[in-house]
Design a protein around this motif. Structure first.
Motif, PDB file in Angstrom:
ATOM      1  N   TRP A 292       0.837  -1.216   0.000  1.00 49.45           N
ATOM      2  CA  TRP A 292       0.000   0.000   0.000  1.00 49.45           C
ATOM      3  C   TRP A 292       0.867   1.260   0.000  1.00 49.45           C
ATOM      4  O   TRP A 292       0.526   2.247  -0.635  1.00 49.45           O
ATOM      5  CB  TRP A 292      -0.921   0.009   1.220  1.00 49.45           C
ATOM      6  N   ILE A 293       2.015   1.206   0.721  1.00 49.87           N
ATOM      7  CA  ILE A 293       2.912   2.373   0.725  1.00 49.87           C
ATOM      8  C   ILE A 293       3.460   2.576  -0.686  1.00 49.87           C
ATOM      9  O   ILE A 293       3.471   3.686  -1.232  1.00 49.87           O
ATOM     10  CB  ILE A 293       4.055   2.176   1.739  1.00 49.87           C
ATOM     11  N   GLU A 294       3.920   1.492  -1.298  1.00 48.45           N
ATOM     12  CA  GLU A 294       4.510   1.599  -2.640  1.00 48.45           C
ATOM     13  C   GLU A 294       3.471   2.029  -3.677  1.00 48.45           C
ATOM     14  O   GLU A 294       3.800   2.659  -4.672  1.00 48.45           O
ATOM     15  CB  GLU A 294       5.180   0.268  -3.009  1.00 48.45           C
ATOM     16  N   GLN A 295       2.218   1.700  -3.413  1.00 46.63           N
ATOM     17  CA  GLN A 295       1.155   2.114  -4.345  1.00 46.63           C
ATOM     18  C   GLN A 295       0.659   3.524  -4.035  1.00 46.63           C
ATOM     19  O   GLN A 295      -0.248   4.032  -4.704  1.00 46.63           O
ATOM     20  CB  GLN A 295      -0.035   1.137  -4.238  1.00 46.63           C
ATOM     21  N   GLY A 296       1.183   4.128  -2.969  1.00 48.28           N
ATOM     22  CA  GLY A 296       0.758   5.478  -2.589  1.00 48.28           C
ATOM     23  C   GLY A 296      -0.572   5.505  -1.864  1.00 48.28           C
ATOM     24  O   GLY A 296      -1.155   6.569  -1.623  1.00 48.28           O
TER      25      GLY A 296
END
Ligand SMILES: NC(=O)c1ccc[n+]([C@@H]2O[C@H](COP(=O)([O-])OP(=O)(O)OC[C@H]3O[C@@H](n4cnc5c(N)ncnc54)[C@H](OP(=O)(O)O)[C@@H]3O)[C@@H](O)[C@H]2O)c1
Length: 334
Positions: A292-296
């Protein structure tokens, strides 16, 4: 006919003198209502909850001078409702009275128990039986080989819950008041029943639970509950079925507000499940968060404080209040 009315607000324990028996005219059923003759009145601890001036929140309790409402098996005497005819046997909510008007909107159940006793409709084949089943299976998730402790084991719910526990393959320890009740509970098939009023109860409880318990079917609350939960195995479940010891002590003020907390949790059906995030979340939680972090989609909030010497200040602020948002980290050498 005779009816029983609430004469005075009960204290911690309801007393006979809180009620009065009086003669009253047999009521007339209105449109869509039934006049029923009470055959069996169920004696249920929950009725105590309706006898306070205010029940939980701002719900008004039963006015003085009126009849408590319990669960009854009754015969329809007069029907103004298309779905019921005189002679029908029903189970449902009804006043503590020889005759009562019942509104089918509160959904009385028509009974067809075959050869089984009619009284079962307010016991094993009624609300207490449903409660025992639900507490053991749907809420408690009792598994074979687990140890289950059941308070008020000789009561309507406890006596059924323990037998269901044996059907499920659990080891079942009942708690009841007195040797005679305990012998009766063991005769129902419980592995063991401890007399919680006996002077050596604490010792016997410890001996009965050398590895603790996985499920505590809570019917009682109070001091007994505090003694039992000391033996919870890690991750134990506690179906909070009832708190009979606390029904009259739910004060919102005063030094001991645990009864109020528990009663609120009970009445509102709050599911309380303690957990250790690191063990429950495991690697899958970290992987999901990273994605989720990498997907923003997830934006970690952090407050970085510079200086090793500020660790105590940062720590104090955590308890006294601070202006930081998100995770507080002290940067020392990065
Ligand atoms: N969640 C639900 O839907 C639901 C449904 C039905 C019942 N309940 C609750 O489940 C519990 C049992 O109900 P039940 O119908 O089985 O009751 P019951 O048949 O009337 O039995 C109640 C028993 O509780 C024990 N008791 C009373 N005060 C106690 C105290 N201070 N400490 C320890 N034990 C005490 C007494 O047995 P001893 O002589 O052994 O002390 C009493 O006979 C109650 O709390 C009730 O409100 C909940």
């Amino acid at each position: 006919m005779r009816r029983i009315i609430l004469k005075a607000r009960p204290g911690a324990t309801p007393l006979v003198g809180d009620f009065a028996i009086e003669e009253a005219p047999t009521p007339d059923p209105g449109a869509n209502q039934l006049l029923v003759q009470t055959l069996f009145m169920s004696i249920d601890p929950y009725v105590r909850l309706s006898l306070d001036e205010m029940t939980i929140g701002d719900v008004p309790g039963l006015p003085l001078g009126q009849s408590p409402i319990g669960r009854a098996v009754a015969r329809v005497v007069k029907s103004n409702h298309a779905d019921f005819t005189p002679g029908d046997l029903i189970e449902g909510r009804s006043a503590w009275a020889e005759y009562a008007v019942v509104n089918p909107a509160v959904k009385p159940t028509k009974l067809d128990l075959g050869a089984l006793p009619l009284s079962y409709a307010v016991g094993a084949l009624g609300m207490p039986g449903q409660t025992a089943y639900a507490g053991m299976i749907d809420i408690g998730h009792v598994q074979p080989g687990e140890t289950v402790v059941i308070s008020a084991a000789a009561g309507a719910v406890g006596s059924m819950a323990g037998q269901i526990g044996k059907i499920l393959g659990a080891r079942v320890v009942g708690l009841a008041g007195g040797a005679v009740k305990c012998a009766a509970v063991e005769a129902l098939g419980f592995d063991l029943c401890l007399d919680y009023k006996a002077p050596d109860f604490d010792k016997r409880l410890a001996a009965a639970l050398p590895q603790g318990f996985q499920v505590y079917f809570e019917n009682v609350g109070g001091d007994l509950s505090l003694k039992v939960i000391a033996y919870a195995a890690y991750g134990a479940r506690m179906p909070l079925c009832g708190l009979i010891a606390n029904y009259g002590q739910a004060s919102e003020t005063g030094p001991d507000r645990l009864p109020h907390f528990l009663r609120t949790a009970f009445v509102k059906g709050i599911g309380i499940k303690a957990f250790h995030g690191e063990s429950v979340g495991g690697a899958h939680a970290l992987a999901a968060n990273r994605t989720w972090i990498e997907q923003g989609k997830l934006k970690p909030a952090e407050s970085i404080i510079d200086g090793f010497e500020r660790i105590p200040e940062a720590f104090e602020g955590t308890f006294r209040g601070n202006s930081h948002i998100g995770k507080v980290v002290v940067r020392i050498a990065a």
